[in-house]
Scaffold this motif. Structure first.
Motif, short mmCIF file in Angstrom:
data_model
loop_
_atom_site.label_atom_id
_atom_site.label_comp_id
_atom_site.label_asym_id
_atom_site.label_seq_id
_atom_site.Cartn_x
_atom_site.Cartn_y
_atom_site.Cartn_z
N UNK A 104 19.38 5.78 -0.91
CA UNK A 104 20.00 6.78 -1.81
C UNK A 104 21.43 5.88 -2.11
N UNK B 215 16.76 13.82 -3.18
CA UNK B 215 17.39 14.18 -2.03
C UNK B 215 16.54 15.43 -1.62
N UNK B 216 16.68 16.49 -1.80
CA UNK B 216 16.02 17.80 -1.39
C UNK B 216 15.98 18.73 -2.80
N UNK C 68 0.97 -1.23 -0.12
CA UNK C 68 0.12 -0.03 -0.01
C UNK C 68 0.78 1.09 -0.02
N UNK C 69 0.29 2.40 -0.29
CA UNK C 69 1.24 3.72 -0.38
C UNK C 69 1.46 4.00 1.13
N UNK C 70 0.57 3.69 1.89
CA UNK C 70 1.04 3.82 3.62
C UNK C 70 2.26 3.23 3.84
N UNK D 262 11.85 11.02 -6.20
CA UNK D 262 11.56 12.01 -4.96
C UNK D 262 12.56 11.76 -3.96
N UNK E 78 7.87 8.51 -6.68
CA UNK E 78 8.24 8.43 -5.31
C UNK E 78 9.50 8.12 -5.15
N UNK F 236 16.59 5.69 4.38
CA UNK F 236 16.60 6.54 3.38
C UNK F 236 17.97 6.84 2.73
N UNK G 185 10.27 6.80 5.14
CA UNK G 185 10.09 7.99 5.96
C UNK G 185 10.95 7.55 7.09
N UNK G 186 12.23 7.07 6.87
CA UNK G 186 13.13 6.71 7.98
C UNK G 186 14.50 7.27 7.51
N UNK G 187 15.24 7.92 8.41
CA UNK G 187 16.62 8.46 8.05
C UNK G 187 17.61 7.39 7.73
N UNK H 23 5.44 4.47 2.10
CA UNK H 23 5.55 5.96 2.61
C UNK H 23 6.46 5.64 4.06
N UNK H 24 5.85 4.98 4.78
CA UNK H 24 6.43 4.39 6.19
C UNK H 24 7.90 3.94 5.96
#
Lengths: 113, 113
Positions: free
Chosen positions: A43, A112-113, A25-27, A108, A105, A39, A34-36, A30-31
């Motif tokens: 990368x 990075x930023x 799922x999208x959740x 994105x 996603x 991520x 969404x962790x340093x 994302x979850x």
DNA sequence: CTGGGTGTTCAACGAGGATCGAACACCCGG
DNA sequence: CCGGGTGTTCGATCCTCGTTGAACACCCAG
């Protein structure tokens, strides 16, 4: 299929189980991202050729145990694929598949930023 | 600028502070959206005209306190904008701005699955 | 076979955050 | 002025999840 096989002929270890992208799922996606630590893994993994990076070869400030958990999370979210290659477990980013499921996603995250 | 003002002339309440999109990191954005309640808020908000939905008008299984926290989180992540309109605080999705900062992300969330 | 390297699993700990109830502040309609 | 409606804030609780260290399993090089 000749040339890339290498050492992975017979696998006596616990084969890593991967998620079907359609079931993610999208959740969850994302979850997972969404962790340093995760991520950084994604990368760093993206900036290396596929199947070249073993789990322990990443520059993250956590121990092996946590690292294993993070890779399991990324695997469950369909972000990475793993394969046992001798003693080590090498990774690859499921770029195309993941991008087809969640367009933009991954890009994105990698931007990075 | 004539015609949309309505009831918000003088604001004696604590004005809601919004994030500058440029200062929001990808992580914060993902973390903000990777929550079931907040995701429902965003989706429901997207399916309504701007400035029409007050905070309490959403169908989520949490109390007012939690709701307030969630809206604060979405605000901090630059997802929503809020304005005091009399007694209630109405919301709008920062679609264009957020999409410019994180292309595709909002669309991804709104697509659902 | 033994030893070092690599990853997973387990139990335990700790921090963060989601939640609630209650108290407070504000606005509006009587 | 008072009361109901709306949101925020505070304190406390609970639970998820990230983290660790140790134990275990596996593979390869001697």
């Amino acid at each position: 299929m000749v040339g890339t096989e290498g050492t992975q002929g017979a696998r006596h270890r616990a084969a890593p189980v991967h998620a079907r992208l359609a079931d993610v799922t999208v959740q969850e996606a994302l979850a997972a991202l969404a962790d340093p630590v995760r991520m950084r893994l994604v990368r760093e993994l993206a900036s290396s050729p596929e199947w070249t990076r073993a789990c322990g070869s990443f520059d993250v400030p956590v121990g092996k145990a946590a690292l294993s958990h993070h890779f399991a999370a990324l695997r469950a979210a369909g972000v990475v694929e793993q394969r046992d290659e001798g003693a080590r477990r090498v990774n690859r980013l499921r770029r195309a598949e993941f991008d087809a499921r969640f367009p933009g996603l991954l890009e994105l995250v990698l931007r990075g930023d």
